[in-house]
Design an enzyme around this catalytic site. Structure first.
Site, PDB file in Angstrom:
ATOM      1  N   HIS A  86       0.827  -1.217   0.000  1.00  0.00           N
ATOM      2  CA  HIS A  86       0.000   0.000   0.000  1.00  0.00           C
ATOM      3  C   HIS A  86       0.860   1.265   0.000  1.00  0.00           C
ATOM      4  O   HIS A  86       0.354   2.344  -0.303  1.00  0.00           O
ATOM      5  CB  HIS A  86      -1.065  -0.023   1.113  1.00  0.00           C
ATOM      6  CG  HIS A  86      -0.596   0.289   2.496  1.00  0.00           C
ATOM      7  ND1 HIS A  86      -0.306  -0.677   3.431  1.00  0.00           N
ATOM      8  CD2 HIS A  86      -0.386   1.466   3.127  1.00  0.00           C
ATOM      9  CE1 HIS A  86       0.056  -0.119   4.561  1.00  0.00           C
ATOM     10  NE2 HIS A  86       0.027   1.188   4.407  1.00  0.00           N
ATOM     11  N   ASP A 222       1.248  -7.706   2.290  1.00  0.00           N
ATOM     12  CA  ASP A 222       1.351  -6.272   2.007  1.00  0.00           C
ATOM     13  C   ASP A 222       2.811  -5.815   1.854  1.00  0.00           C
ATOM     14  O   ASP A 222       3.354  -5.140   2.716  1.00  0.00           O
ATOM     15  CB  ASP A 222       0.657  -5.507   3.145  1.00  0.00           C
ATOM     16  CG  ASP A 222       0.349  -4.071   2.782  1.00  0.00           C
ATOM     17  OD1 ASP A 222       0.899  -3.571   1.787  1.00  0.00           O
ATOM     18  OD2 ASP A 222      -0.456  -3.436   3.508  1.00  0.00           O
ATOM     19  N   SER A 656       4.070   2.069   8.551  1.00  0.00           N
ATOM     20  CA  SER A 656       3.845   1.128   7.469  1.00  0.00           C
ATOM     21  C   SER A 656       5.144   0.907   6.732  1.00  0.00           C
ATOM     22  O   SER A 656       5.810   1.861   6.342  1.00  0.00           O
ATOM     23  CB  SER A 656       2.827   1.677   6.483  1.00  0.00           C
ATOM     24  OG  SER A 656       1.559   1.362   6.929  1.00  0.00           O
TER      25      SER A 656
HETATM   26  N1  ARG Z   1      -4.842   0.428   7.650  1.00  0.00           N
HETATM   27  C1  ARG Z   1      -3.551   0.521   7.005  1.00  0.00           C
HETATM   28  C2  ARG Z   1      -3.031   1.955   7.123  1.00  0.00           C
HETATM   29  O1  ARG Z   1      -3.555   2.717   7.863  1.00  0.00           O
HETATM   30  C3  ARG Z   1      -3.609   0.058   5.593  1.00  0.00           C
HETATM   31  C4  ARG Z   1      -4.297   0.966   4.632  1.00  0.00           C
HETATM   32  C5  ARG Z   1      -4.313   0.531   3.206  1.00  0.00           C
HETATM   33  N2  ARG Z   1      -5.197  -0.588   2.967  1.00  0.00           N
HETATM   34  C6  ARG Z   1      -6.530  -0.484   2.699  1.00  0.00           C
HETATM   35  N3  ARG Z   1      -7.211  -1.588   2.556  1.00  0.00           N
HETATM   36  N4  ARG Z   1      -7.175   0.646   2.553  1.00  0.00           N
HETATM   37  O2  ARG Z   1      -2.386   2.553   6.341  1.00  0.00           O
HETATM   38  N1  GLU Z   2      -1.332   1.214   7.642  1.00  0.00           N
HETATM   39  C1  GLU Z   2      -0.674   2.253   8.400  1.00  0.00           C
HETATM   40  C2  GLU Z   2       0.287   3.094   7.566  1.00  0.00           C
HETATM   41  O1  GLU Z   2       0.125   3.246   6.398  1.00  0.00           O
HETATM   42  C3  GLU Z   2       0.003   1.627   9.536  1.00  0.00           C
HETATM   43  C4  GLU Z   2      -1.021   1.192  10.442  1.00  0.00           C
HETATM   44  C5  GLU Z   2      -1.116   2.077  11.631  1.00  0.00           C
HETATM   45  O2  GLU Z   2      -1.709   3.156  11.579  1.00  0.00           O
HETATM   46  O3  GLU Z   2      -0.549   1.603  12.626  1.00  0.00           O
HETATM   47  O4  GLU Z   2       1.199   3.708   8.083  1.00  0.00           O
END
Ligand code: ARG
Ligand code: GLU
Length: 721
Positions: A86, A222, A656
């Protein structure tokens, strides 16, 4: 004497909240002093100096800020870089076309000449950091007005960074810590030739999609692979075909040993923003006032996206990225508010504030400095509430209507062309930019979706925002359309030129100041400008004053808390600087009678498989490997492929892509998410529930080697068996 006695009594009596294992995002250069002992007690077998050293090569030489929002790590002596799928998504998407759909099918460079350049993408590497509090606060007095203080700090910062940059030839920046009680200076090296090496197909890299996002148990692969290139002298340079792979001072070895429950791990990376020291009223504003409204607005949009996406695969693709970004924060906010409620977060903050007020009274100096803080906070945050909501409604509700947000992007052109002496060069640049914007906008625009969103959101806006907090155009709906939102929306979509690619192209192709009338009277443009003006005239200034006042209160409160809890180790809020956080591999109990174990396996992917649901389609090749148990060296002792694991490292957005390291400093995972029940850790960490989620490096190596047949990349890495 008396005072001293009372004081030490307080220390004994105060129920200090001990720092919980796992909590904290620590400054690398202070690890030895503050954390090394505890890290070793928890099982670490390396030293703080191995992690961060300015004299010798250390792990920090293999960590980068990837782009502007993620972390990456170097895993070979040829500058091979890992981050999340991502995080590399934008680059993978840019290289994708219908003929070469890397997003869907994945991409693997089979040799260096096939690696793809990404102009504009940078990675930033920390060379060293220094504490510079005294230099930055030179000439600052306690009773200086906030604006004067900020100006002086800006001046001191500029002087310091200019000199340091000149002397070092590096990129230098200063950042405040502990809400402006301390300052650190960072020397960075910025690399500009970063090439895409590999990415798994989306149904591995995004497996589970938004359905599983923020959730454990998780089965997402990921990750994506890049490489840093430099010029022949080894210096950062823009893309050039003659550039060569970067030879790093350090790269992380990859461990095939895996992790067990209770194992020590640490995460090294760039957490973006946390707010651990907010007062109760701020927490109330975020989690009980703002989050619920934003959640309901976003929920309304997502519902409409879903209806259309389910009915039409083309719309699903068009709205996939928008849906992901709207859904990501939506789900996070739900988790955060729920988690704090369960933790009784506000009550805990209230109690701390009461203690603080009582403690301040024991010493006249403390009393003078600190007793006014909480009442002042309370007053400010109470006033801030309506402005925060007004701004939430503009951003989430008004500008959640795509055509309104799009029309607003024409404001700079409108302003420039309306000047008495317009700058022709600037106008053609703006037109060029808008042409590209419009190309991207209409590629992913489906008018019926937006029209339904507009109807739903404007109804919400009208019913939820009180008089005095509605921009003009909403009052027009009331006055001219007798509150009939449907009729108003009908009119906007029938008349606005911004809903049609042809009319926008026509506007841009033969643009002349005569066209200004066309823009000015466009209903979408009028609505968005009315929101912009309303914000500038009625919200922005008030918010700025209240926020500035809160900032200075927060600085004092932070210092006060440190004065009060002299035996507590404080860690600074995340601010997009390099941090170390450490914890243990562990599962958790999300609900009564339920326990989630700490790892997931390929079996779980097969359990979730559903060819009819986009998020759960499994690649044939992966199934084949699974059926033949063709796992190479990458299976665990029981012969399973482990996919992801959970641990109690305190992470946030920006982490991330961060490497998850074991007691020997070998890489065992890449961080990519947190579990839903623990997302309130940005405001209050809970050792029982807060878990970071990482991809097991063995799954990643298995995918590269066995699935993609790119074993040459694994061969480049240092593998610990
Ligand atoms: N929750 C993760 C973050 O905050 C992954 C986000 C990307 N993935 C998604 N399915 N939208 O960045
Ligand atoms: N998915 C998050 C990011 O893009 C990390 C997850 C979190 O917030 O801990 O940094």
């Amino acid at each position: 004497m008396m005072k001293k006695l009372i004081f030490s009594l307080w220390i004994v009596l105060l129920p200090f909240r001990l720092l919980l294992a796992g909590e904290g995002m620590w400054i690398p250069m202070l690890l030895q002093q503050l954390n090394e002992k505890e890290m070793k007690e928890m099982g670490m077998r390396i030293s703080a100096e191995d992690i961060y050293s300015i004299n010798n090569s250390s792990m920090k030489d293999a960590i980068v800020l990837f782009g502007r929002g993620c972390t990456g790590e170097i895993v070979s002596d040829q500058g091979l870089l890992l981050t999340n799928h991502h995080c590399g998504f934008g680059q993978i998407q840019k290289h994708s076309s219908v003929e070469n759909d890397y997003l869907t099918n994945g991409f693997w460079a089979m040799n260096k000449s096939e690696e793809l350049p990404n102009p504009g993408l940078t990675v930033t590497m920390l060379v060293k950091m220094e504490e510079v509090t005294n230099l930055i606060l030179e000439g600052i007095t306690a009773d200086m007005p906030e604006a004067q203080r900020s100006a002086k700090i800006r001046e001191n910062t500029k002087k310091l960074t200019d000199t340091a940059a000149k002397e070092s030839g590096l990129d230098v920046m200063v950042r405040p810590f502990y809400h402006g009680n301390e300052y650190y200076m960072f020397y960075n090296r910025i690399f500009k030739d970063i090439r895409l090496v590999g990415a798994p197909p989306s149904n591995i890299g995004k497996f589970g999609g938004d359905t599983d996002n923020w959730m454990w148990p998780r089965h997402t692969g990921d990750f994506s692979v890049f490489r840093i290139y430099v010029d022949k002298e080894g210096k950062p340079s823009e893309y050039h075909p003659d550039n060569v792979p970067y030879k790093p001072a350090y790269h992380f070895p990859m461990s095939l040993k895996g992790v067990d429950e209770g194992d020590f791990t640490f995460v090294f990376g760039y957490p973006a923003r946390t707010n651990q020291y907010l007062p109760s009223k701020a927490m109330h504003l975020i989690t009980e006032v703002s989050n619920p409204e934003r959640v309901s607005i976003r929920g309304t949009r997502l519902e409409i996206f879903k209806q259309y996406s389910n009915a039409d695969p083309k719309v699903r693709i068009q709205y996939a990225a928008k849906d992901a970004s709207v859904a990501n924060a939506w789900k996070k906010m739900i988790g955060e508010s729920k988690g704090l409620k369960r933790l009784n977060g506000i009550e805990k903050k209230n109690k701390l504030e009461e203690e603080f007020m009582q403690w301040a009274k024991i010493d006249p100096a403390f009393d003078k400095a600190y007793s006014g803080i909480i009442p002042a906070f309370n007053k400010n945050y109470e006033q801030l509430e309506k402005f925060t909501l007004a701004s939430d409604y503009i951003n989430e509700c008004g500008l959640g209507i795509e055509v309104f947000a799009f029309a607003l992007r024409f404001k700079p052109l409108f302003d420039e062309a309306g000047k008495e002496k317009p700058d022709d060069k600037k106008i053609s640049e703006l037109i060029e930019g808008l042409r590209k914007l419009s190309e991207d906008f209409f590629k992913d625009y489906h008018q019926p979706v937006d029209q339904d969103v507009a109807k739903a959101l404007l109804k919400l806006y009208l019913s939820k925002q009180p008089e005095g907090f509605r921009p003009d155009f909403l009052e027009t709906i009331n006055a001219k359309y007798k509150g009939n939102v449907e009729a108003y929306v009908q009119m906007v979509f029938a008349r606005s030129l911004f809903v049609s690619k042809e009319s926008v192209n026509k506007l841009l192709n033969d643009f002349s100041p005569k066209k200004l009338r066309l823009i000015e009277r466009d209903p979408a443009f009028m609505a968005s400008v009315s929101m912009r003006n309303f914000f500038e005239q009625n919200i922005q200034l008030q918010m700025r004053d209240l926020t500035a006042s809160n900032d200075s209160l927060q600085r004092l409160y932070m210092r006060g808390l440190m004065d009060m809890q002299t035996n507590k180790r404080f860690y600074p809020d995340a601010n997009f600087t390099l941090r170390v956080t450490y914890g243990k591999v562990e599962g958790y109990a999300p609900a009564d009678a339920v326990y989630y174990q700490h790892f997931t396996t390929l079996e779980g992917i097969m359990e979730k498989e559903n060819p009819d649901i986009y998020d759960y389609v499994v690649e044939d090749r992966l199934k084949e490997l699974y059926l033949n148990k063709d796992y190479g060296d990458y299976a665990d002792k029981e012969g399973r492929i482990r996919v992801a694991f959970a641990a109690s490292n305190h992470t946030t957005g920006g982490n991330s892509g961060s490497p998850v390291l074991n007691a020997d400093g070998h890489m065992v995972g890449i961080n990519f998410d947190r579990c839903w029940e623990g997302t309130m850790s940005d405001l209050m960490y809970d050792s029982a529930m807060s878990r970071n989620i990482s991809i097991d490096v063995r799954y990643l190596l298995f995918i590269i080697d066995k699935f993609a047949g790119a074993k040459h990349l694994v061969d480049e890495m240092t593998i610990i068996r």
